[in-house]
Scaffold this motif. Structure first.
Motif, mmCIF file in Angstrom:
data_model
loop_
_atom_site.group_PDB
_atom_site.id
_atom_site.type_symbol
_atom_site.label_atom_id
_atom_site.label_comp_id
_atom_site.label_asym_id
_atom_site.label_seq_id
_atom_site.Cartn_x
_atom_site.Cartn_y
_atom_site.Cartn_z
ATOM 1 N N VAL A 1 12.577 9.342 -11.159
ATOM 2 C CA VAL A 1 13.614 8.436 -10.652
ATOM 3 C C VAL A 1 14.200 8.973 -9.342
ATOM 4 C CG1 VAL A 1 15.872 7.419 -11.136
ATOM 5 C CG2 VAL A 1 14.170 7.576 -12.957
ATOM 6 N N GLY A 2 14.408 10.294 -9.270
ATOM 7 C CA GLY A 2 14.949 10.893 -8.046
ATOM 8 C C GLY A 2 14.016 10.708 -6.860
ATOM 9 N N ASP A 3 12.689 10.841 -7.088
ATOM 10 C CA ASP A 3 11.723 10.670 -6.002
ATOM 11 C C ASP A 3 11.699 9.235 -5.494
ATOM 12 O OD1 ASP A 3 11.139 13.312 -6.249
ATOM 13 O OD2 ASP A 3 9.209 13.046 -7.225
ATOM 14 N N VAL A 4 11.795 8.263 -6.433
ATOM 15 C CA VAL A 4 11.815 6.857 -6.025
ATOM 16 C C VAL A 4 13.090 6.572 -5.219
ATOM 17 C CG1 VAL A 4 11.974 4.482 -6.870
ATOM 18 C CG2 VAL A 4 10.369 6.086 -7.925
ATOM 19 N N ALA A 5 14.229 7.068 -5.714
ATOM 20 C CA ALA A 5 15.492 6.844 -5.005
ATOM 21 C C ALA A 5 15.462 7.466 -3.607
ATOM 22 C CB ALA A 5 16.653 7.410 -5.820
ATOM 23 N N MET A 6 14.847 8.653 -3.491
ATOM 24 C CA MET A 6 14.756 9.314 -2.187
ATOM 25 C C MET A 6 13.918 8.495 -1.212
ATOM 26 S SD MET A 6 15.639 11.857 -0.347
ATOM 27 C CE MET A 6 16.228 13.090 -1.527
ATOM 28 N N ALA A 7 12.812 7.905 -1.706
ATOM 29 C CA ALA A 7 11.967 7.084 -0.839
ATOM 30 C C ALA A 7 12.738 5.875 -0.313
ATOM 31 C CB ALA A 7 10.728 6.626 -1.611
ATOM 32 N N LEU A 8 13.553 5.248 -1.165
ATOM 33 C CA LEU A 8 14.342 4.087 -0.738
ATOM 34 C C LEU A 8 15.429 4.517 0.244
ATOM 35 C CD1 LEU A 8 14.658 2.275 -4.186
ATOM 36 C CD2 LEU A 8 13.204 1.619 -2.269
ATOM 37 N N THR A 9 16.006 5.703 0.023
ATOM 38 C CA THR A 9 17.043 6.208 0.933
ATOM 39 C C THR A 9 16.470 6.438 2.331
ATOM 40 O OG1 THR A 9 18.186 7.261 -0.910
ATOM 41 C CG2 THR A 9 18.728 8.041 1.308
ATOM 42 N N GLU A 10 15.260 6.998 2.387
ATOM 43 C CA GLU A 10 14.623 7.254 3.678
ATOM 44 C C GLU A 10 14.393 5.960 4.455
ATOM 45 O OE1 GLU A 10 11.107 9.397 2.778
ATOM 46 O OE2 GLU A 10 12.157 11.247 2.192
ATOM 47 N N LEU A 11 14.167 4.850 3.738
ATOM 48 C CA LEU A 11 13.954 3.557 4.387
ATOM 49 C C LEU A 11 15.270 2.825 4.668
ATOM 50 C CD1 LEU A 11 10.895 2.276 2.312
ATOM 51 C CD2 LEU A 11 10.866 2.980 4.702
ATOM 52 N N ARG A 12 16.393 3.433 4.240
ATOM 53 C CA ARG A 12 17.715 2.814 4.372
ATOM 54 C C ARG A 12 17.757 1.432 3.696
ATOM 55 N NH1 ARG A 12 20.670 5.820 7.829
ATOM 56 N NH2 ARG A 12 19.552 7.188 9.281
ATOM 57 N N VAL A 13 17.187 1.378 2.510
ATOM 58 C CA VAL A 13 17.161 0.130 1.741
ATOM 59 C C VAL A 13 18.300 0.163 0.726
ATOM 60 C CG1 VAL A 13 15.849 -1.229 0.067
ATOM 61 C CG2 VAL A 13 14.682 -0.183 2.011
ATOM 62 N N PRO A 14 19.194 -0.864 0.729
ATOM 63 C CA PRO A 14 20.253 -0.887 -0.293
ATOM 64 C C PRO A 14 19.681 -1.127 -1.684
ATOM 65 C CG PRO A 14 20.270 -2.916 0.992
ATOM 66 C CD PRO A 14 19.279 -2.010 1.660
#
Length: 724
Positions: free
Chosen positions: A664-677
């Motif tokens: 879950v942390g890796d998925v959240a990090m990928a979305l954060t890098e894309l600046r996706v809400p």
């Protein structure tokens, strides 16, 4: 056929066995099989007839009878050639035909999945085995020869067959007590599933020179037993199987030096009294390890195995196991139910009764399966109930209850009697209160505390119990006692799952739709299907595939309706929320949750009662169904995305990955890098070691969405990501 096994090799084995075989029947069976398989070859290149000959030779080793050998020679003719069962019965009798039929797969029936086909083939074989255990002995020898020649299979087939062998056939061989076949099936399966781990253990055994060590120990013990009045003792030695060591090293995380039964010496005596006397001699010679003594003579294993086991430390400081048993116990340990034929003359007294007892688990499994509409659960029950490890616990009266390792106090209660399980409200272990999900440990004295007669089990127990016996007794109670409640529970659960999958069946078609789904499950009515879902006899996950198929058929008749919208050109006004609706100026807009449209999708609008226009994707199934309805057709209008509008729109994604910590942390990090809400995120474990995640995120366009999907698919262990 130079270099290949031939019929003369089988006849020589039969002659050397010294047992009275009917050679006329064997000759006739071989001739029929040889004609039927003429021109057929195995993947290895050898003539096909070599395979049934090898299977028959394995049966000679086990001491099986003439009919078994004849059935083995012809075991593939019905499945792979034009020979029929009626022909076999007329030429060889009903027993031989029954055995051939028992090992013949169901090839002419279409199944919805490979797992369902595997389950039904296994059910057919077990039913035949419950009438004649020779069916399963032939099948085990068939599978053993196939595994010996599995190098000719494609790699994926090797792994699939090895996994099936490990999960189904090796445990059945264990329950039938045929230890040699069980161990070889496990070792050969391990070679295909984890060749590196297999080779590591072979290397460790070679380095330690174990065979010479146990041979020397056996000779020392033989001399000491002779000095103590047991000169007739037979000594054997063995090194633990590769898979047996693998299971303890890799599955229990133990070092090779921490496994105390790698080497074993076996002492075979005439009487039970001598066995206990020999145990005293061994403990006088060597220092016994505490808590490593097991008396399987007074408390046999469920498969009938009897022996005394003790682990001692040798003078070289190396631990080894000593097994002490009588001759008859040794025959049963080596050959299991096959000893009924191999040593018939020597152990005839009571052997038929013992054979019946040892097959009781098959009948119990099949009986419980008759109450269960879900064919696939047979595989789950086989895998759960036939685990090699068992535990033994006692009732307060001293009765022994055998259970698979991991069984709970609830399983223990139902093993005593269904009435005890249904009334259970608590449990005591060695006079102390424990939770009802307490895992049973060998040697415990367990007292089940019962409540009133009408108490009944809890539905949550289905998630706790591990044995099929307990699971099916709980289901049967709910099936009989709570029918109306089951129907309500089952229908509500099904409706929830259908909503989650965006499946909406019109009210006027619901009854007909569900009746068809019930018929596909071989049930008489939709209520019967709801009830099965309610008491757990039918799994929603297995039902959804069929529901989706039927729903697709239902929608197929309405495809033309998507184009029935009036083709009237209307004035385009300035839009709101990034959407232009034809003929309506500054109309309030909301986006339908059933399809969550995004910029770039073709869209249509539906004039709602009370709130402006609801925007759907043009290919949304709900939209198409509504367009086909004459009452709603006039409320659909054309809609477009406004080119200049830029903002976030909500999109829901379903992500499947291998279950692991940190996912879950890796998925959240990928979305954060894309600046996706991220508006919502949930995750849960599913079958086969996988995890499923649902994400609701903010997206600007379909192009933006595609870049997010590409990023998520690159996250470690992610299997698939899709928009829903």
């Amino acid at each position: 056929m130079a270099g290949y096994v031939v019929y003369d090799d089988l006849k020589q084995m039969v002659l050397e066995s010294g047992r009275p075989y009917d050679m006329e029947m064997l000759d006739k069976a071989y001739q029929l099989a040889e004609r039927a398989h003429s021109g057929q070859f195995r993947r290895s290149g050898e003539p096909y007839i070599c395979h049934p000959l090898h299977v028959a030779m394995l049966l000679v080793d086990l001491g099986m009878d003439t009919e078994s050998l004849a059935a083995a020679l012809m075991h593939d003719v019905v499945e792979d050639t034009s020979v029929t069962l009626d022909e076999l019965e007329s030429q060889f009798g009903a027993d031989v035909a029954h055995m051939v039929d028992g090992v013949t797969k169901l090839t002419k029936i279409k199944f919805s999945s490979v797992e369902e086909q595997q389950a039904e083939n296994l059910r057919k074989m077990l039913m035949a085995m419950s009438q004649d255990v020779r069916v399963m002995i032939i099948k085990l020898c068939d599978r053993l020869h196939n595994m010996r020649t599995g190098d000719a299979w494609p790699e994926q087939k090797r792994r699939d067959k090895a996994l099936e062998t490990m999960e189904v056939y090796a445990p059945i061989a264990h329950r039938l007590g045929i230890s040699n076949i069980k161990e070889e099936l496990e070792d050969r399966s391990l070679w295909y599933l984890d060749p590196v781990g297999y080779q590591n253990i072979k290397d460790l055994l070679a380095e330690n020179g174990g065979r010479e060590f146990v041979t020397n120990i056996a000779e020392v013990i033989r001399e000491r037993l002779a000095e103590n009045g047991m000169p007739e003792a037979i000594m054997k030695s063995r090194v633990k199987s590769v898979y047996g060591i693998y299971r303890k090293m890799f599955m229990q995380n133990r070092d090779f030096e921490e496994i105390y039964d790698v080497y074993a010496v076996r002492i075979i005596l005439d009487t039970v009294a001598e066995c206990y006397n020999a145990l005293g001699v061994i403990h006088d010679m060597y220092h016994p390890l505490p808590n490593r003594f097991k008396d399987y003579i007074s408390t046999p294993k469920p498969n009938g195995y009897q022996s005394l086991h003790t682990t001692v430390i040798g003078h070289e400081g190396v631990p080894f196991e000593v097994q002490i048993r009588t001759r008859e116990m040794d025959q049963m340990a080596e050959y299991g139910v096959a000893a009924h034929w191999k040593y018939k003359a020597g152990i005839q007294s009571g052997s038929s009764d013992r054979l019946e007892e040892r097959l009781a688990w098959v009948r119990q499994l099949l009986e419980s399966q008759r109450e269960n509409e879900d064919a696939g659960s047979l595989l789950q029950d086989i895998k759960g109930d036939l685990l090699p490890e068992e535990v033994f616990a006692f009732t307060p009266k001293g009765d022994v209850i055998n259970l698979p390792a991991g069984a709970t106090a609830i399983d223990f209660a139902y093993a005593i009697h269904s009435a005890v399980g249904n009334r259970m409200i608590g449990a005591k272990v060695n006079s102390r209160i424990v939770p009802i999900d307490h895992k049973v440990v060998t040697g415990e004295i367990i007292e089940i505390i019962t409540g009133p007669a009408d108490k009944g089990p809890s539905r949550d127990w289905l998630k706790i119990v591990t044995t099929s016996e307990a699971r099916n007794k709980i289901r049967n109670w709910f099936k009989k006692e709570r029918r109306e409640e089951n129907i309500q529970e089952g229908r509500a659960a099904l409706e929830r799952e259908m909503r989650r999958n965006l499946i909406t069946v019109p009210d006027d078609k619901w009854d007909e739709f569900m009746a068809e789904i019930a018929r596909r499950q071989r049930l008489n009515s939709a209520d019967e299907m709801y009830a099965a879902l309610g008491y757990g006899g039918l799994q929603i996950s297995r039902l959804m595939g069929k529901i989706k198929d039927e729903y697709a058929k239902l929608k197929a008749g309405d495809e033309k309706a998507a184009n029935l919208m009036a083709d009237i050109p209307l004035k385009k006004y300035k839009g709101s929320d990034g959407v232009v609706v034809e003929g309506i100026d500054n109309c309030p807009v909301k986006f339908a949750k059933c399809c969550s449209p995004l910029p770039g999708d073709e869209i249509v609008g539906f004039i709602t009662r009370g709130f402006g226009v609801s925007i759907h994707k043009k290919d949304c199934q709900n939209a198409q169904a509504s367009m086909a309805d004459p009452e709603n057709r006039g409320r659909w209008v054309r809609a477009y995305w406004e080119d200049t509008k830029q903002e976030n729109y909500k999109a829901t994604l379903e992500l499947t990955a291998m279950d692991r910590s940190g996912l879950v942390g890796d998925v959240a990090m990928a979305l954060t890098e894309l600046r996706v809400p991220v508006y919502a995120m949930s995750a849960r474990a599913v079958d086969n070691g996988r995890a499923s995640m649902s994400l609701t995120i903010g997206i600007a366009s379909t192009e933006h969405l595609n870049s997010v999907l590409a990023k998520l698919r690159r996250v470690k262990d992610v299997v698939s990501v899709m928009r829903v």
